[in-house]
Design an enzyme around this catalytic site. Sequence first.
Site, short mmCIF file in Angstrom:
data_model
loop_
_atom_site.label_atom_id
_atom_site.label_comp_id
_atom_site.label_asym_id
_atom_site.label_seq_id
_atom_site.Cartn_x
_atom_site.Cartn_y
_atom_site.Cartn_z
N GLY A 112 -14.59 -59.43 9.34
CA GLY A 112 -13.55 -60.38 8.98
C GLY A 112 -12.19 -59.81 9.29
N ASN A 147 -10.91 -64.78 -6.64
CA ASN A 147 -12.21 -64.20 -6.30
C ASN A 147 -13.17 -65.20 -5.67
OD1 ASN A 147 -11.31 -61.76 -7.17
ND2 ASN A 147 -12.46 -61.75 -9.09
N LYS A 163 -9.21 2.52 -2.04
CA LYS A 163 -9.43 1.78 -0.80
C LYS A 163 -10.85 2.05 -0.32
CE LYS A 163 -7.08 1.00 3.65
NZ LYS A 163 -5.87 1.39 4.44
N CYS A 174 -5.54 -3.34 2.16
CA CYS A 174 -5.33 -3.44 3.60
C CYS A 174 -6.60 -3.63 4.42
CB CYS A 174 -4.54 -2.22 4.08
SG CYS A 174 -3.79 -2.46 5.71
N GLU A 216 0.83 -1.19 0.00
CA GLU A 216 0.00 0.00 0.00
C GLU A 216 0.88 1.26 0.00
OE1 GLU A 216 -3.71 1.57 2.84
OE2 GLU A 216 -2.37 -0.04 3.50
#
Length: 533
Positions: free
Chosen positions: A352, A438, A114, A168, A45
């Site tokens: 499990g 599987n 600003k 700011c 600024e």
Amino acid sequence: MDGFYRVGAAVPELRLGDVDHNIQKIQTLYEQAAAKGCAAVVFPELCVTGYTCADLFEQEFLISRGREALLHFCAQTRGCATVAILGLALPYQNGLYNCAAIIQDGKVLGLVPKSHIPNYREFYEKRWFLPGRQIRNSTYRLGTEDIPWGVDLLFYGDDRFTFGVELCEDLWTPVPPSVYQACAGAALCFNLSASDELVTKADYRRDLLRMHSARCFGGYVYASAGPGESSTDLVYGGHALIAENGLILAENQRFVFASSLITADVDVHRLWHLRRAESTLREASTPYPFRHVQLPMPPPALQTLERAVDPHPFVPDNPQLRNERCREIFDIQASALARRVAHCHARKLVIGVSGGLDSTLALLVCERAIKVLNRATADIMAVTMPGFGTTDQTYRNAVELAKALQTDFREMPIRESAKLQLQALQHDPNQHDVTYENVQARERTMLLMNLANKHGGLVVGTGDLSELALGWCTYNADHMSMYAVNASIPKTLVRYIISWVREQRPELQEVLDRILSTPISPELLPPDANGDI
């Protein structure tokens, strides 16, 4: 690097009121940012003159020299694609305004005043400046050009690189201008600041930026005045930060008198994705329409990515933070499971256990959930189902952990039933292919489901996020359960959560150490001659 844009926050070495020196330092930092491929770089600024000039701002000579320096900077940066965002004081009608100038290719593309002028405690800016929040749809005569002027400006480089600017104090208000900018389509906001230093203020400032970037699903680039400002009343540290959606990407070292520049690569493409997929930002409205200012040159394209990519994004490097993360996740898992058990009036939890990482974590979660409900751990039916690939080590792990937790432990071997299925399928048991694997996985799931039906229980799933994401599971087998407690946890984090539990439970350390050291395997294939998997 499509979708990434490099941005910079620069804090130049400052001499208060020495405009020639200041603009030279600004230009040097700008050239460094341009050489690094920055799409835009923001400065503090009032950086052209210095923020703490106080009543010198009432001198026309200083204000005129600031305008001249701005035009000189433009002439020196003609042909450059990097956007520069500088701070200076500009007179307008009957007042003086604290402004940001947005520059590219040697042209001032817009001027943003600003919005909010602080006038409390150590701040008394209203002595010199007027708030600009009512300035919209206006122009400012600078040299021979009429420049877009107001708080209603958004700047566009391409479809993704869109940004707004605030100064700011604007960030510290209940509804910062950047909120409206984000609602109007700005992916990034640049803040020119002069924030003084107090004990703990840097921490607050950092958190403010971080959370604000998250609230706006955006990038936030912040540069504050440095220690060259007057220290008559206050001290300035020159804090520079770059944030993206709640993360701090870059931060400088404060209290350095020499010029400094930080850069970071912001993933703007991801920000747009998050806004469209997850936020209500797209439904938000703004109190006034915005004007769109097109950049005359496209933002520089990145050739290389400087942004660090964490190979373990779910696992913090900091041990304390990692332990906190593990505790939080474990509590979430147990709380969710306890709620489901209570809602379903489940008499048993059926799980499990293999002696591996995932089933270990799931079993530990089951124990915590049952204790939350003030029930006995015997309501957990921990079932080990040895198959063709089960080793002595994993079998021992499963048995010891289930018994140490005082569960209702069951052993249900699947070898013979799996052989019967292979025989019915006319499948050679020596052919260790996907069918061979599987059959075992589905046999285990069938047993667990049937056991849960018999005892009025819930089957607790053990598969983790990594397995689900990669498809590393068997359809209609271990990818199925009645409640999957690990489904959102990656494999890398599973190990750390078990390690965290190990530190809390000395009586489990020995068995958990063995589990943590066991190689990861679904154990669907027979071990080798040495018994290894």
